[in-house]
Motif scaffolding. Structure first.
Motif, short mmCIF file in Angstrom:
data_model
loop_
_atom_site.label_atom_id
_atom_site.label_comp_id
_atom_site.label_asym_id
_atom_site.label_seq_id
_atom_site.Cartn_x
_atom_site.Cartn_y
_atom_site.Cartn_z
N VAL A 133 53.15 42.16 39.85
CA VAL A 133 54.04 43.32 39.77
C VAL A 133 55.25 43.21 40.71
O VAL A 133 56.39 43.44 40.29
N LEU A 134 55.00 42.85 41.96
CA LEU A 134 56.07 42.92 42.95
C LEU A 134 57.23 41.95 42.70
O LEU A 134 58.38 42.31 42.99
N PRO A 135 57.02 40.74 42.19
CA PRO A 135 58.18 39.90 41.88
C PRO A 135 59.13 40.55 40.88
O PRO A 135 60.35 40.36 40.97
N ALA A 166 54.26 46.41 30.13
CA ALA A 166 53.52 45.29 29.53
C ALA A 166 52.50 44.71 30.50
O ALA A 166 51.45 44.21 30.08
N LYS A 167 52.78 44.78 31.79
CA LYS A 167 51.87 44.20 32.79
C LYS A 167 50.62 45.05 33.00
O LYS A 167 49.68 44.62 33.66
N LYS A 168 50.61 46.26 32.46
CA LYS A 168 49.40 47.08 32.58
C LYS A 168 48.20 46.45 31.88
O LYS A 168 47.05 46.66 32.28
N GLU A 169 48.46 45.69 30.85
CA GLU A 169 47.38 45.09 30.06
C GLU A 169 47.16 43.61 30.36
O GLU A 169 46.41 42.93 29.66
N VAL A 170 47.83 43.08 31.39
CA VAL A 170 47.66 41.66 31.74
C VAL A 170 46.23 41.42 32.22
O VAL A 170 45.72 42.16 33.07
N ASP A 171 45.61 40.37 31.71
CA ASP A 171 44.25 40.01 32.11
C ASP A 171 44.33 39.09 33.34
O ASP A 171 44.91 38.00 33.28
N LEU A 172 43.74 39.54 34.44
CA LEU A 172 43.78 38.78 35.69
C LEU A 172 42.60 37.82 35.84
O LEU A 172 42.47 37.18 36.89
N THR A 173 41.76 37.70 34.81
CA THR A 173 40.56 36.86 34.93
C THR A 173 40.92 35.43 35.24
O THR A 173 40.35 34.80 36.15
N PRO A 175 34.73 38.68 34.77
CA PRO A 175 35.35 39.47 33.69
C PRO A 175 35.04 40.96 33.79
O PRO A 175 35.91 41.80 33.53
N GLU A 176 33.83 41.29 34.18
CA GLU A 176 33.48 42.71 34.30
C GLU A 176 34.22 43.35 35.47
O GLU A 176 34.70 44.49 35.36
N GLU A 177 34.30 42.63 36.56
CA GLU A 177 35.05 43.15 37.71
C GLU A 177 36.53 43.34 37.35
O GLU A 177 37.15 44.34 37.74
N VAL A 178 37.07 42.40 36.60
CA VAL A 178 38.49 42.49 36.21
C VAL A 178 38.72 43.70 35.32
O VAL A 178 39.72 44.42 35.45
N ALA A 179 37.79 43.96 34.39
CA ALA A 179 37.92 45.11 33.49
C ALA A 179 37.89 46.41 34.28
O ALA A 179 38.69 47.33 34.03
N ASN A 180 36.97 46.51 35.23
CA ASN A 180 36.91 47.73 36.06
C ASN A 180 38.17 47.89 36.92
O ASN A 180 38.68 49.00 37.10
N PHE A 181 38.64 46.77 37.45
CA PHE A 181 39.84 46.81 38.29
C PHE A 181 41.05 47.26 37.48
O PHE A 181 41.90 48.01 37.98
N ILE A 223 41.12 49.27 34.94
CA ILE A 223 41.03 50.71 34.65
C ILE A 223 41.27 51.54 35.91
O ILE A 223 42.00 52.55 35.88
N LYS A 224 40.68 51.13 37.03
CA LYS A 224 40.74 51.94 38.24
C LYS A 224 42.00 51.71 39.08
O LYS A 224 42.47 52.64 39.76
N THR A 225 42.53 50.52 39.05
CA THR A 225 43.64 50.21 39.97
C THR A 225 44.88 49.69 39.25
O THR A 225 45.99 50.21 39.46
N GLN A 226 44.73 48.68 38.42
CA GLN A 226 45.89 47.99 37.85
C GLN A 226 46.79 48.93 37.05
O GLN A 226 47.98 49.09 37.36
N ALA A 227 46.24 49.54 36.01
CA ALA A 227 47.05 50.42 35.16
C ALA A 227 47.55 51.65 35.90
O ALA A 227 48.74 52.00 35.80
N PRO A 228 46.69 52.36 36.66
CA PRO A 228 47.20 53.53 37.39
C PRO A 228 48.29 53.19 38.41
O PRO A 228 49.23 53.96 38.59
N PHE A 229 48.16 52.05 39.09
CA PHE A 229 49.16 51.66 40.08
C PHE A 229 50.51 51.40 39.40
O PHE A 229 51.56 51.86 39.87
N ILE A 230 50.49 50.70 38.29
CA ILE A 230 51.75 50.42 37.58
C ILE A 230 52.34 51.71 37.03
O ILE A 230 53.56 51.93 37.06
N ASP A 231 51.49 52.61 36.53
CA ASP A 231 51.98 53.90 36.05
C ASP A 231 52.64 54.69 37.19
O ASP A 231 53.66 55.36 36.99
N ALA A 232 52.04 54.61 38.37
CA ALA A 232 52.61 55.32 39.52
C ALA A 232 53.98 54.76 39.88
O ALA A 232 54.90 55.52 40.23
N ILE A 233 54.13 53.44 39.81
CA ILE A 233 55.44 52.83 40.09
C ILE A 233 56.48 53.30 39.08
O ILE A 233 57.60 53.69 39.44
#
Length: 743
Positions: free
Chosen positions: A488-490, A522-529, A549-555, A557-567
């Protein structure tokens, strides 16, 4: 007693202190005491022009005193002959020969004074003065003692070189001239005259520096005064001497229709305006809105900048600057309005500027505040700061990290640049706009070697801090947040760099913002696995409770998408256009003039609103807008970008049909271009100030700092600077003993 003895006894004795008779070795005090009395009292009956008969020798009446020559350069005494007047001797047509061809043998001060009062002598003095003046003029033109312009130009170039390269000019200017002498260019000899005119003293160097700075400043101020519109940007910082410095930049339309951004002035924001403690006001002791606005308005008025052309004011958005009721910007605009009002014409149009918050500051705040509601992101920042502190405070640990990097060869960058220390953990300073993004990108590349280094410190040295850090940084949440920051930050950093370009305008800001928001969505749906799994290749043992993969899916939902939405939400909230920017964007967006989209009444309403704000006749603009719509459609300009459309409207050329046909709308286009979208130039000035006013130069005066900043920031390259103009200005600043022979 005989008659002869009585006669000799009662004969008046000669006075040794008589002015007219004393010899040259008489004490000066005695001679001065009897200067005007004794010489006039003796032998008044003698002829004032006693001349020796031809062929006869006559004893001189008195003794000549050299003190008579004081303030009488014409007086000449020839022993055994008499006194001559050299001025009268130069006048061949004089009627009298006394004092000219034949000497005066009455050696008395009164005789000299009488000759001074004669008409012939006065005419001779006038003729001598006229001849001397003519000789002085000729001497000024051909006098080899004058300074050559070539020598001074070379000296100014040496001084300019020192200032441009942040080298201490006062101490190194004489040394540089000595170096030039060793190289065969004796500049010092060309500019030095006598023992006390070498032009290498602190005062002389300061005069040269001021002349160079004045040439640059005069050109910039003249361009602003002749511009169609200009804006001011200012910001403040504290220098190495703990002085609150305020930097002012000007943004204006140059002669070609392009935007120019120039350094104007640095001011001591807290400088006391009075030495009387009873007259001091609080606004001069604290950096409040009153002090800031007073400094800016004083600068505008002292330099004769036209208030009616001031269109925008850019600041960092601090409350003291942008306060709605009594902020510095509000006070400056009130002063602008007051200066333009005409009591004889209450209907006079008044132009008012609009204040702008720096886009780069707003973007940094949007990104920083987006993470405040996410504990995992806050914890990530704390761990990174702890990692930086762990290595930066110990040379042994840093050397150990470098050794691990050389063994593991984390990346090609570290392998090739490890000796320069490029593998260090960077500091995520919140005051720097790009710091966290750069820190995350660097840490991702060396996270493996950092983990190994911490494990070694914990095992071999028993360092509990290292053990705690390696435990934190190998957890999934930390590594996932690291990968998210690198995603995100770059993108935010690239947008920030675009906002920091000097000549950017609001049309470019809107386009860049829209593109960045689309990328972030678009980066909200990027898979970090894959990215997180790649960290295991660096030797990191990731601590997880579930599969990656399970940890990435939870992350996600809880952090990745909400953080980008907040930005995104913060960006959209902070970059909402004001009513004026919205009107500008509507009028000068060529897509608004599509046949199916155009609304003439709406366009005319926007034009009227802008004209009312900036003091332009709105009726004229409305009439122009009605034809402008059809002209844009007919010219096929509706497919241009907003930036290209603005350029087409503002370019100054005889072939520009827009300027000739729609002058009011083109003036609005100039105003739109000149509005400052950021204050990044002021931030760059602060960086330059740190290079000029250092710890060892902390006593530098305010004026000297201003001169050096202007030369460094606004001065052209040395090969383009008009040194002849600077030398002429320096020569004319004061009545110098040695003049510069200007070619």
């Amino acid at each position: 007693m005989s008659q002869s003895n009585l006669t000799s006894f009662f004969r008046p004795k000669r006075k040794d202190t008589d002015e007219g008779e004393m010899s040259d070795n008489v004490a000066p005090t005695v001679a001065a005491k009897n200067h005007d009395t004794d010489g006039e009292s003796e032998q008044a009956s003698c002829s004032s022009n006693m001349i020796n008969p031809i062929g006869k020798k006559q004893k001189l009446a008195q003794t000549f005193s050299t003190k008579w020559r004081i303030n009488r350069p014409w007086l000449k005494y020839v022993p055994n002959e008499g006194m001559y007047c050299t001025y009268c001797q130069k006048q061949p047509h004089s009627r009298s020969t006394a004092w000219r061809k034949t000497p005066s043998v009455r050696i008395r001060l009164q005789n000299v004074k009488e000759h001074e009062e004669t008409a012939e002598h006065r005419d001779s003095v006038k003729a001598e003065m006229a001849a001397t003046q003519s000789q002085n003029v000729a001497k000024l033109l051909t006098n080899p003692e004058n300074i050559s312009e070539d020598g001074m130009v070379q000296a100014f170039k040496c001084l300019y070189f020192l200032c441009k390269n942040n080298i201490a000019h006062t101490t190194n200017f004489p040394k540089l001239l000595e170096l030039e002498k060793l190289l065969g260019i004796d500049i010092k000899q060309k500019i030095s005259k006598g023992n006390n005119a070498k032009y290498t003293s602190n005062t002389a160097i300061r005069d040269m520096l001021q002349s160079v700075s004045d040439v640059i400043e005069t050109e910039i101020l003249d361009d602003i005064k002749n511009s169609d519109a200009y804006a001011l940007m200012f910001d403040e910082t504290t220098d190495v001497s703990v002085v609150e410095q305020m930097v002012i930049h000007g943004r204006y339309i140059n002669s070609t229709g392009d935007v120019s951004v120039k350094y104007l002035k640095v001011l001591d924001a807290l400088e006391l305006q009075s030495t009387d403690m009873n007259e001091l006001d609080d606004c001069f002791i604290s950096l409040n809105a009153d002090a800031v606005s007073q400094k800016i308005t004083d600068y505008i008025e002292s330099n004769g900048l036209p208030y009616e052309k001031l269109r925008g004011i850019g600041t960092d958005g601090a409350a003291v600057m942008t306060g709605r009721l009594n902020g510095a910007v509000k006070q400056i605009i009130d002063r602008q309005c007051e200066k333009q009002k005409d009591t004889n014409d209450p209907h006079k149009l008044v132009a008012l500027a609009i204040g702008q918050h720096c886009a780069a500051h707003k973007l940094n705040l949007a990104a920083k505040q987006a993470g405040t509601n996410f504990p995992v992101i806050q914890k990530f920042k704390r761990v990174v700061k702890s990692l930086h502190a762990f290595y930066s405070r110990s040379a042994v640990r840093t050397k150990g990290l470098t050794a691990v990097q050389n063994l593991l060869k984390d990346s090609l960058e570290i392998e090739s640049d490890s000796k320069s220390g490029s593998g260090k953990v960077k500091n995520p300073a919140e005051t720097r706009w790009l710091a966290l993004g750069e820190c995350a990108t660097k840490l991702k590349g060396i996270v493996g070697s950092v983990s190994v280094s911490l494990e070694r410190e914990a095992e071999e040295r028993g360092d509990a801090g290292a053990a705690g850090l390696v435990n934190l940084m190998t957890r999934f949440d930390f590594l996932a947040t690291l990968c998210l920051m690198c995603e995100v930050l770059p993108t935010i950093n690239r947008l920030s760099l675009q906002f920091q370009v000097s000549h950017i305008n609001f049309s470019t800001v809107s386009t860049s913002l829209a593109a960045t928001i689309a990328i972030l969505k678009a980066k909200k749906e990027v898979d970090l696995t894959g990215t997180i799994s790649g960290l295991e290749a660096q030797g990191i043992k990731i601590k997880t409770k579930l599969t990656i993969p399970e940890e990435v899916a939870n992350f996600r939902i809880k952090t990745q998408a909400p953080f980008i939405d907040a930005i995104i939400d913060n960006i959209e909230a902070r970059f909402q256009n004001s009513e004026f920017l919205a009107s500008f964007s509507k009028i000068f967006n060529p897509q608004s003039y599509g046949t199916s989209k155009v609304q003439p009444d709406e366009m005319c309403s926007h034009a009227a609103k802008l004209c009312e704000q900036f003091g332009l006749p709105k009726d004229t603009a409305i009439n122009e807008m009605k034809d402008f719509i059809f002209y844009v459609q007919a010219a096929g300009d509706i497919n241009l970008s907003q930036s290209d459309f603005l350029t087409k409207l503002t370019i100054k050329s005889d072939s520009n049909v827009y300027c000739a046909t729609f002058p009011s709308l083109c003036k609005l286009a100039h105003i739109y271009k000149v509005l400052p979208p950021h204050t990044s130039d002021c931030e760059r000035d602060f960086s330059q100030m740190k290079l000029i006013k250092t710890d060892i130069r902390n006593r530098m005066g305010e004026d000297t700092l201003d001169y050096l900043l202007r030369i460094n920031i606004a001065g052209p390259p040395i090969e383009q600077f008009p040194f002849g103009k600077a030398v002429k200005l320096w020569s004319e600043k004061k009545d110098r003993r040695y003049k510069v022979r200007l070619v």
